[in-house]
Motif scaffolding. Structure first.
Motif, PDB file in Angstrom:
ATOM      1  N   ASP A 135       0.837  -1.197   0.000  1.00 24.90           N
ATOM      2  CA  ASP A 135       0.000   0.000   0.000  1.00 24.90           C
ATOM      3  C   ASP A 135       0.870   1.243   0.000  1.00 24.90           C
ATOM      4  O   ASP A 135       1.905   1.302   0.681  1.00 24.90           O
ATOM      5  CB  ASP A 135      -0.903   0.033   1.243  1.00 24.90           C
ATOM      6  CG  ASP A 135      -2.044  -0.962   1.151  1.00 24.90           C
ATOM      7  OD1 ASP A 135      -2.365  -1.406   0.034  1.00 24.90           O
ATOM      8  OD2 ASP A 135      -2.611  -1.295   2.214  1.00 24.90           O
ATOM      9  N   GLY A 136       0.447   2.252  -0.761  1.00 22.23           N
ATOM     10  CA  GLY A 136       1.137   3.535  -0.750  1.00 22.23           C
ATOM     11  C   GLY A 136       2.352   3.623  -1.637  1.00 22.23           C
ATOM     12  O   GLY A 136       3.104   4.595  -1.559  1.00 22.23           O
ATOM     13  N   VAL A 137       2.554   2.630  -2.513  1.00 19.77           N
ATOM     14  CA  VAL A 137       3.709   2.641  -3.419  1.00 19.77           C
ATOM     15  C   VAL A 137       3.268   3.122  -4.799  1.00 19.77           C
ATOM     16  O   VAL A 137       2.335   2.571  -5.384  1.00 19.77           O
ATOM     17  CB  VAL A 137       4.359   1.241  -3.514  1.00 19.77           C
ATOM     18  CG1 VAL A 137       5.418   1.191  -4.615  1.00 19.77           C
ATOM     19  CG2 VAL A 137       4.965   0.852  -2.170  1.00 19.77           C
ATOM     20  N   GLY A 138       3.934   4.153  -5.307  1.00 17.53           N
ATOM     21  CA  GLY A 138       3.603   4.682  -6.622  1.00 17.53           C
ATOM     22  C   GLY A 138       4.388   4.027  -7.744  1.00 17.53           C
ATOM     23  O   GLY A 138       3.887   3.855  -8.849  1.00 17.53           O
ATOM     24  N   ASN A 139       5.646   3.658  -7.457  1.00 14.33           N
ATOM     25  CA  ASN A 139       6.491   3.003  -8.453  1.00 14.33           C
ATOM     26  C   ASN A 139       7.645   2.363  -7.703  1.00 14.33           C
ATOM     27  O   ASN A 139       7.908   2.672  -6.547  1.00 14.33           O
ATOM     28  CB  ASN A 139       7.010   4.007  -9.489  1.00 14.33           C
ATOM     29  CG  ASN A 139       7.483   3.346 -10.772  1.00 14.33           C
ATOM     30  OD1 ASN A 139       7.453   2.123 -10.905  1.00 14.33           O
ATOM     31  ND2 ASN A 139       7.931   4.137 -11.718  1.00 14.33           N
ATOM     32  N   VAL A 140       8.340   1.457  -8.386  1.00 12.23           N
ATOM     33  CA  VAL A 140       9.484   0.771  -7.798  1.00 12.23           C
ATOM     34  C   VAL A 140      10.660   0.921  -8.751  1.00 12.23           C
ATOM     35  O   VAL A 140      10.522   0.697  -9.953  1.00 12.23           O
ATOM     36  CB  VAL A 140       9.175  -0.722  -7.550  1.00 12.23           C
ATOM     37  CG1 VAL A 140      10.397  -1.453  -7.030  1.00 12.23           C
ATOM     38  CG2 VAL A 140       8.011  -0.861  -6.570  1.00 12.23           C
ATOM     39  N   HIS A 141      11.811   1.332  -8.213  1.00 12.00           N
ATOM     40  CA  HIS A 141      13.014   1.560  -9.011  1.00 12.00           C
ATOM     41  C   HIS A 141      14.080   0.524  -8.668  1.00 12.00           C
ATOM     42  O   HIS A 141      14.219   0.129  -7.506  1.00 12.00           O
ATOM     43  CB  HIS A 141      13.559   2.967  -8.755  1.00 12.00           C
ATOM     44  CG  HIS A 141      12.583   4.038  -9.129  1.00 12.00           C
ATOM     45  ND1 HIS A 141      12.443   4.490 -10.418  1.00 12.00           N
ATOM     46  CD2 HIS A 141      11.678   4.721  -8.394  1.00 12.00           C
ATOM     47  CE1 HIS A 141      11.505   5.424 -10.456  1.00 12.00           C
ATOM     48  NE2 HIS A 141      11.019   5.578  -9.232  1.00 12.00           N
ATOM     49  N   LEU A 142      14.828   0.107  -9.677  1.00 17.88           N
ATOM     50  CA  LEU A 142      15.890  -0.893  -9.524  1.00 17.88           C
ATOM     51  C   LEU A 142      17.234  -0.265  -9.879  1.00 17.88           C
ATOM     52  O   LEU A 142      17.338   0.429 -10.886  1.00 17.88           O
ATOM     53  CB  LEU A 142      15.651  -2.081 -10.454  1.00 17.88           C
ATOM     54  CG  LEU A 142      14.297  -2.779 -10.344  1.00 17.88           C
ATOM     55  CD1 LEU A 142      14.114  -3.761 -11.494  1.00 17.88           C
ATOM     56  CD2 LEU A 142      14.160  -3.478  -9.012  1.00 17.88           C
ATOM     57  N   THR A 143      18.254  -0.527  -9.065  1.00 22.58           N
ATOM     58  CA  THR A 143      19.604  -0.037  -9.356  1.00 22.58           C
ATOM     59  C   THR A 143      20.630  -1.078  -8.935  1.00 22.58           C
ATOM     60  O   THR A 143      20.353  -1.959  -8.113  1.00 22.58           O
ATOM     61  CB  THR A 143      19.928   1.265  -8.584  1.00 22.58           C
ATOM     62  OG1 THR A 143      19.956   0.982  -7.189  1.00 22.58           O
ATOM     63  CG2 THR A 143      18.933   2.359  -8.874  1.00 22.58           C
ATOM     64  N   LYS A 144      21.829  -0.967  -9.483  1.00 25.06           N
ATOM     65  CA  LYS A 144      22.982  -1.751  -9.033  1.00 25.06           C
ATOM     66  C   LYS A 144      24.198  -0.853  -9.104  1.00 25.06           C
ATOM     67  O   LYS A 144      24.549  -0.350 -10.159  1.00 25.06           O
ATOM     68  CB  LYS A 144      23.234  -2.983  -9.908  1.00 25.06           C
ATOM     69  CG  LYS A 144      24.415  -3.815  -9.412  1.00 25.06           C
ATOM     70  CD  LYS A 144      25.026  -4.696 -10.488  1.00 25.06           C
ATOM     71  CE  LYS A 144      25.959  -3.984 -11.412  1.00 25.06           C
ATOM     72  NZ  LYS A 144      27.283  -3.642 -10.871  1.00 25.06           N
ATOM     73  N   TRP A 145      24.811  -0.581  -7.945  1.00 28.63           N
ATOM     74  CA  TRP A 145      26.040   0.210  -7.934  1.00 28.63           C
ATOM     75  C   TRP A 145      27.192  -0.616  -7.400  1.00 28.63           C
ATOM     76  O   TRP A 145      28.190  -0.780  -8.050  1.00 28.63           O
ATOM     77  CB  TRP A 145      25.871   1.486  -7.090  1.00 28.63           C
ATOM     78  CG  TRP A 145      24.986   2.493  -7.722  1.00 28.63           C
ATOM     79  CD1 TRP A 145      25.189   3.121  -8.919  1.00 28.63           C
ATOM     80  CD2 TRP A 145      23.747   2.973  -7.234  1.00 28.63           C
ATOM     81  NE1 TRP A 145      24.147   3.974  -9.193  1.00 28.63           N
ATOM     82  CE2 TRP A 145      23.252   3.903  -8.166  1.00 28.63           C
ATOM     83  CE3 TRP A 145      23.001   2.713  -6.082  1.00 28.63           C
ATOM     84  CZ2 TRP A 145      22.055   4.582  -7.988  1.00 28.63           C
ATOM     85  CZ3 TRP A 145      21.824   3.387  -5.906  1.00 28.63           C
ATOM     86  CH2 TRP A 145      21.351   4.305  -6.857  1.00 28.63           C
ATOM     87  N   GLU A 146      27.079  -1.080  -6.177  1.00 30.92           N
ATOM     88  CA  GLU A 146      28.052  -1.897  -5.459  1.00 30.92           C
ATOM     89  C   GLU A 146      29.482  -1.358  -5.503  1.00 30.92           C
ATOM     90  O   GLU A 146      30.439  -2.103  -5.308  1.00 30.92           O
ATOM     91  CB  GLU A 146      27.989  -3.374  -5.882  1.00 30.92           C
ATOM     92  CG  GLU A 146      28.471  -3.698  -7.259  1.00 30.92           C
ATOM     93  CD  GLU A 146      28.104  -5.100  -7.729  1.00 30.92           C
ATOM     94  OE1 GLU A 146      28.821  -5.583  -8.604  1.00 30.92           O
ATOM     95  OE2 GLU A 146      27.111  -5.699  -7.276  1.00 30.92           O
ATOM     96  N   ASN A 147      29.666  -0.047  -5.734  1.00 26.23           N
ATOM     97  CA  ASN A 147      31.002   0.538  -5.661  1.00 26.23           C
ATOM     98  C   ASN A 147      31.497   0.494  -4.229  1.00 26.23           C
ATOM     99  O   ASN A 147      30.872   1.041  -3.334  1.00 26.23           O
ATOM    100  CB  ASN A 147      31.014   1.989  -6.155  1.00 26.23           C
ATOM    101  CG  ASN A 147      30.897   2.079  -7.649  1.00 26.23           C
ATOM    102  OD1 ASN A 147      31.223   1.141  -8.362  1.00 26.23           O
ATOM    103  ND2 ASN A 147      30.411   3.192  -8.139  1.00 26.23           N
ATOM    104  N   GLY A 148      32.626  -0.131  -4.023  1.00 21.91           N
ATOM    105  CA  GLY A 148      33.249  -0.118  -2.711  1.00 21.91           C
ATOM    106  C   GLY A 148      32.835  -1.239  -1.791  1.00 21.91           C
ATOM    107  O   GLY A 148      33.390  -1.380  -0.716  1.00 21.91           O
ATOM    108  N   SER A 149      31.886  -2.073  -2.184  1.00 22.53           N
ATOM    109  CA  SER A 149      31.449  -3.122  -1.264  1.00 22.53           C
ATOM    110  C   SER A 149      32.056  -4.474  -1.593  1.00 22.53           C
ATOM    111  O   SER A 149      32.281  -5.278  -0.699  1.00 22.53           O
ATOM    112  CB  SER A 149      29.925  -3.244  -1.275  1.00 22.53           C
ATOM    113  OG  SER A 149      29.484  -3.824  -2.486  1.00 22.53           O
TER     114      SER A 149
END
Length: 198
Positions: A135-149
């Motif tokens: 409930d209350g979600v307008g959109n979902v975004h996906l990313t992948k960075w993992e710099n430094g981990s």
């Protein structure tokens, strides 16, 4: 040196160099005019671009120092465990929900085999659907960075319904500036996502 033998990154940097001001700074660019850009244009100054660094510094972190590895040991943060991957959540967030699809071992996406890639695709789809259903979600975004981990992590971030400033690629910037939601609310949503992934 002919173009065929030129380092493509050097060629790119040469083109960029002609675009920089005397202090080595690029112009702000069109993103500063986006209606979802989180800052006022006036007063913004881009950082100067430094020299290329080759070889790049090692961005990996030892597993003993990895927050993702530590999160995998906290049952309340683990939402799903698969063969090679897991779905976890950070301890808190300012967004309606955030989940991370991570490797169970301290490895990068480069280290996954074909079965790992297939599992990653399935978990991205299933986690996206579970977070979208909250409930209350307008959109979902996906990313992948993992710099430094040094640890594979695909981020699944829910944008609040109707909060149009948070649309698009600046969602994590907004999230960093806003207060965390109440922990009980976050925990309740985590249980809904856990159930959807079971």
């Amino acid at each position: 040196m002919n173009d065929r033998a030129a380092d493509p990154a050097d060629v790119w940097r040469g083109r960029v160099q002609d675009h920089l001001d005397a202090a080595g700074r690029p112009p702000l660019g069109g993103m500063a005019d986006w209606e979802v850009f989180p800052f006022e244009r006036d007063g913004l100054t881009p950082k100067a671009m430094g020299e290329r660094v080759v070889p790049e510094p090692d961005r990996s972190r030892d597993a003993a120092d990895c927050r993702t590895c530590r999160s995998l040991t906290v049952p309340a943060q683990v939402l799903h465990t698969g063969d090679r991957l897991a779905v976890i959540r950070p301890g808190g967030t300012s967004l309606p929900f955030v989940a991370n699809i991570v490797a169970r071992q301290h490895v990068l996406i480069d280290d996954l085999d074909d079965d790992g890639h297939a599992e990653l695709g399935r978990l991205i789809g299933r986690t996206y659907a579970a977070v979208s259903a909250l409930d209350g979600v307008g959109n979902v975004h996906l990313t992948k960075w993992e710099n430094g981990s040094g640890h594979l992590s695909v981020n699944v971030m829910a944008r609040p319904l109707g909060v149009l400033e948070l649309r698009g690629s600046n969602l994590p910037v907004w999230a960093d500036m806003l207060p965390d939601i109440p922990q009980a609310e976050y925990d309740e949503r985590a249980e809904a996502v856990r159930a959807a992934l079971s």
